[in-house]
Design a protein around this motif. Structure first.
Motif, PDB file in Angstrom:
ATOM      1  N   GLY A  87       0.818  -1.216   0.000  1.00 41.44           N
ATOM      2  CA  GLY A  87       0.000   0.000   0.000  1.00 41.44           C
ATOM      3  C   GLY A  87       0.846   1.257   0.000  1.00 41.44           C
ATOM      4  N   ASP A  88       0.401   2.278   0.757  1.00 40.33           N
ATOM      5  CA  ASP A  88       1.083   3.584   0.717  1.00 40.33           C
ATOM      6  C   ASP A  88       2.143   3.747   1.816  1.00 40.33           C
ATOM      7  OD1 ASP A  88      -0.656   3.703   2.846  1.00 40.33           O
ATOM      8  OD2 ASP A  88      -1.242   5.787   2.478  1.00 40.33           O
ATOM      9  N   LYS A  89       2.359   2.729   2.634  1.00 34.20           N
ATOM     10  CA  LYS A  89       3.356   2.830   3.722  1.00 34.20           C
ATOM     11  C   LYS A  89       4.708   2.340   3.194  1.00 34.20           C
ATOM     12  CE  LYS A  89      -0.087   3.345   6.928  1.00 34.20           C
ATOM     13  NZ  LYS A  89      -0.747   2.181   7.541  1.00 34.20           N
ATOM     14  N   GLN A  90       5.716   3.221   3.273  1.00 30.93           N
ATOM     15  CA  GLN A  90       7.005   2.885   2.664  1.00 30.93           C
ATOM     16  C   GLN A  90       7.985   2.227   3.626  1.00 30.93           C
ATOM     17  OE1 GLN A  90       5.765   6.069   2.723  1.00 30.93           O
ATOM     18  NE2 GLN A  90       5.688   6.899   0.660  1.00 30.93           N
ATOM     19  N   GLU A  91       7.776   2.429   4.943  1.00 30.97           N
ATOM     20  CA  GLU A  91       8.758   1.934   5.917  1.00 30.97           C
ATOM     21  C   GLU A  91       8.034   1.258   7.062  1.00 30.97           C
ATOM     22  OE1 GLU A  91      11.757   4.759   7.138  1.00 30.97           O
ATOM     23  OE2 GLU A  91      12.901   3.108   8.028  1.00 30.97           O
ATOM     24  N   HIS A  92       8.662   0.216   7.623  1.00 34.46           N
ATOM     25  CA  HIS A  92       8.059  -0.442   8.782  1.00 34.46           C
ATOM     26  C   HIS A  92       8.630   0.159  10.058  1.00 34.46           C
ATOM     27  CE1 HIS A  92       6.262  -3.396  11.380  1.00 34.46           C
ATOM     28  NE2 HIS A  92       5.582  -3.846  10.336  1.00 34.46           N
ATOM     29  N   ILE A  93       7.759   0.302  11.039  1.00 30.91           N
ATOM     30  CA  ILE A  93       8.176   0.919  12.303  1.00 30.91           C
ATOM     31  C   ILE A  93       9.273   0.089  12.997  1.00 30.91           C
ATOM     32  CG2 ILE A  93       6.437  -0.189  13.819  1.00 30.91           C
ATOM     33  CD1 ILE A  93       5.995   2.698  14.992  1.00 30.91           C
ATOM     34  N   LEU A  94       9.328  -1.214  12.676  1.00 35.66           N
ATOM     35  CA  LEU A  94      10.314  -2.069  13.341  1.00 35.66           C
ATOM     36  C   LEU A  94      11.737  -1.814  12.829  1.00 35.66           C
ATOM     37  CD1 LEU A  94       8.310  -5.390  13.729  1.00 35.66           C
ATOM     38  CD2 LEU A  94       8.716  -3.595  15.410  1.00 35.66           C
ATOM     39  N   GLU A  95      11.890  -1.231  11.625  1.00 35.40           N
ATOM     40  CA  GLU A  95      13.217  -0.728  11.215  1.00 35.40           C
ATOM     41  C   GLU A  95      13.387   0.716  11.661  1.00 35.40           C
ATOM     42  OE1 GLU A  95      12.429  -4.079   9.544  1.00 35.40           O
ATOM     43  OE2 GLU A  95      11.501  -2.515   8.297  1.00 35.40           O
ATOM     44  N   ALA A  96      12.333   1.513  11.520  1.00 33.87           N
ATOM     45  CA  ALA A  96      12.446   2.958  11.803  1.00 33.87           C
ATOM     46  C   ALA A  96      12.844   3.215  13.258  1.00 33.87           C
ATOM     47  CB  ALA A  96      11.128   3.651  11.480  1.00 33.87           C
ATOM     48  N   ILE A  97      12.268   2.452  14.185  1.00 32.68           N
ATOM     49  CA  ILE A  97      12.529   2.732  15.609  1.00 32.68           C
ATOM     50  C   ILE A  97      14.005   2.528  15.969  1.00 32.68           C
ATOM     51  CG2 ILE A  97      12.055   1.968  17.972  1.00 32.68           C
ATOM     52  CD1 ILE A  97       9.123   1.607  17.167  1.00 32.68           C
ATOM     53  N   PRO A  98      14.612   1.370  15.680  1.00 28.98           N
ATOM     54  CA  PRO A  98      16.026   1.244  16.051  1.00 28.98           C
ATOM     55  C   PRO A  98      16.926   2.242  15.310  1.00 28.98           C
ATOM     56  CG  PRO A  98      15.264  -0.726  14.880  1.00 28.98           C
ATOM     57  CD  PRO A  98      14.065   0.101  15.181  1.00 28.98           C
ATOM     58  N   VAL A  99      16.557   2.617  14.083  1.00 26.38           N
ATOM     59  CA  VAL A  99      17.355   3.634  13.376  1.00 26.38           C
ATOM     60  C   VAL A  99      17.291   4.959  14.150  1.00 26.38           C
ATOM     61  CG1 VAL A  99      17.491   5.043  11.285  1.00 26.38           C
ATOM     62  CG2 VAL A  99      17.167   2.565  11.101  1.00 26.38           C
ATOM     63  N   MET A 100      16.086   5.353  14.549  1.00 31.01           N
ATOM     64  CA  MET A 100      15.943   6.608  15.313  1.00 31.01           C
ATOM     65  C   MET A 100      16.725   6.513  16.620  1.00 31.01           C
ATOM     66  SD  MET A 100      12.022   7.835  14.634  1.00 31.01           S
ATOM     67  CE  MET A 100      11.064   6.356  14.450  1.00 31.01           C
ATOM     68  N   GLY A 101      16.649   5.350  17.251  1.00 31.30           N
ATOM     69  CA  GLY A 101      17.367   5.159  18.514  1.00 31.30           C
ATOM     70  C   GLY A 101      18.866   5.294  18.361  1.00 31.30           C
ATOM     71  N   SER A 102      19.373   4.958  17.169  1.00 31.08           N
ATOM     72  CA  SER A 102      20.830   5.008  16.968  1.00 31.08           C
ATOM     73  C   SER A 102      21.359   6.439  16.904  1.00 31.08           C
ATOM     74  CB  SER A 102      21.205   4.232  15.695  1.00 31.08           C
ATOM     75  OG  SER A 102      20.829   4.964  14.547  1.00 31.08           O
ATOM     76  N   TYR A 103      20.473   7.409  16.747  1.00 28.91           N
ATOM     77  CA  TYR A 103      20.919   8.808  16.620  1.00 28.91           C
ATOM     78  C   TYR A 103      20.768   9.619  17.911  1.00 28.91           C
ATOM     79  CZ  TYR A 103      20.189   7.757  11.632  1.00 28.91           C
ATOM     80  OH  TYR A 103      20.200   7.196  10.379  1.00 28.91           O
ATOM     81  N   CYS A 104      20.317   9.021  18.986  1.00 26.09           N
ATOM     82  CA  CYS A 104      20.005   9.832  20.171  1.00 26.09           C
ATOM     83  C   CYS A 104      20.213   9.046  21.467  1.00 26.09           C
ATOM     84  CB  CYS A 104      18.556  10.319  20.103  1.00 26.09           C
ATOM     85  SG  CYS A 104      17.374   8.971  20.182  1.00 26.09           S
ATOM     86  N   ASP A 105      20.041   9.748  22.591  1.00 29.54           N
ATOM     87  CA  ASP A 105      20.209   9.127  23.912  1.00 29.54           C
ATOM     88  C   ASP A 105      18.879   8.862  24.599  1.00 29.54           C
ATOM     89  OD1 ASP A 105      23.251   9.396  24.299  1.00 29.54           O
ATOM     90  OD2 ASP A 105      22.628  11.376  23.598  1.00 29.54           O
ATOM     91  N   ILE A 106      17.890   9.726  24.348  1.00 28.21           N
ATOM     92  CA  ILE A 106      16.569   9.613  24.989  1.00 28.21           C
ATOM     93  C   ILE A 106      15.517   9.904  23.914  1.00 28.21           C
ATOM     94  CG2 ILE A 106      15.012  10.653  26.711  1.00 28.21           C
ATOM     95  CD1 ILE A 106      17.530  11.378  28.352  1.00 28.21           C
TER      96      ILE A 106
END
Ligand code: CP
Length: 319
Positions: A87-106
């Motif tokens: 459908g129209d969703k390009q990314e899964h939250i299960l990849e997006a979350i750890p990627v976001m976590g890799s850029y920050c502390d909290i």
């Protein structure tokens, strides 16, 4: 502190309040604590106060801040596992979350109830996915069932303005054209239930909240009776919780709009609301503009509650 999603995460409220008043006296006292630490704020829903007050709190502590609005400029996220992503969703939250976590502390997350499936909302699926997969301490910037940064600011405000040891605090439902999540009333009730205030909830029949949050509160269906002798009136609209009516508007009865008539039943009560508020639906112009309305200092205390929470989460990183 490793997470902040509900009142229990803060531990002893007396010491949390003492810390809040210490920070209020000097909000830059811990300005070195967050040096080289990065806060990421993720918004699935709109915000004015949470966005600004939490950023300000991070700046008070010397943190770097990144803000991502998932629905504006990010890829559309799929949140269900097992879905064929055609459908129209390009990314899964299960990849997006750890990627976001890799850029920050909290990480701070705002993700409202969707009102499609009560179990999905009340299991806090989105917030819990961040906790599970980000590898970072996570705090709620209003999730499906609670808004603890708001409730902490509300408690600070009541403690500042109360003139009695045990004030009467009334949470009242008010009309709104659209169904709003139960996060603010649930959370307010949860926090009030940890105090020894005289706590009353009033709403029309059909708007009962989850008994888990109602706790020891007295429920009164007659709004004027509930207002009698009140010291604080906390207004909020919410959609129905129970059964098949979950997420529906059952009433837009404007006799529940908080106006001078109702306020006259109180003991010269202060008026509170988390904002944003629809005037003359939830509260009349006269009440929100009167000298007993404390909605602006209440919103200002969001900076204080967020500073305490972020300070404790930074301290938790060292352990
Ligand atoms: N009270 C509150 O959370 O306001 P915002 O939705 O504007 O952040």
């Amino acid at each position: 502190m490793k997470q902040f999603t509900c009142v229990q995460d803060l531990g002893d409220l007396r010491s949390a309040l003492a810390e809040a008043f210490e920070i209020k006296k000097d909000r830059f006292k811990y300005s070195e604590l967050g040096r080289n630490k990065t806060l990421m704020m993720i918004f699935f829903n709109s915000s004015l106060r949470t966005r600004l007050s939490t950023q300000k709190a991070a700046f008070n502590l010397g943190m770097n801040v990144m803000v991502l609005d998932i629905n504006q400029g990010a890829w559309k996220l799929e949140t269900e596992r097992g879905v064929i992503m055609a459908g129209d969703k390009q990314e899964h939250i299960l990849e997006a979350i750890p990627v976001m976590g890799s850029y920050c502390d909290i990480i701070g997350v705002r993700s409202f109830a969707r009102f499609e499936d009560r179990e999905f909302d009340y299991n806090e699926v989105i917030l819990n996915q961040f906790t599970k997969y980000s590898g970072r301490p996570v705090f709620s910037m209003e999730a499906a069932t609670r808004h603890p940064l708001q409730s902490f600011a509300d408690l600070i405000t009541i403690e500042e303005y109360k003139t009695k040891e045990r004030p009467k605090v009334v949470l009242t439902w008010a009309p709104h054209p659209r169904p709003l999540p139960q996060a603010v009333p649930n959370s307010f009730a949860e926090w009030m239930n940890t105090t020894d205030y005289d706590f009353v909830i009033t709403h029309p029949e059909g708007y009962e909240l989850d008994p888990k949050f109602v706790g020891r509160a007295k429920v009164e269906y007659d709004q004027r009776k509930a207002f009698e002798g009140a010291d604080f009136i906390y207004a909020k609209s919410w959609g129905a919780y129970t059964g098949e009516n979950y997420g529906r508007v059952l009433s837009t009865d404007r006799s529940w709009t908080v106006s001078s008539g109702q306020m006259a039943c109180t003991d010269n009560a202060f008026f509170m609301h988390c904002l944003p508020v629809r005037r003359n639906m939830i509260v009349s112009d006269e009440v929100i503009e009167c000298d007993r309305s404390i909605v602006i200092p209440e919103a200002a205390n969001r900076e204080i509650s967020a500073t305490v929470v972020l300070k404790r989460m930074i301290e938790g990183l060292e352990k």
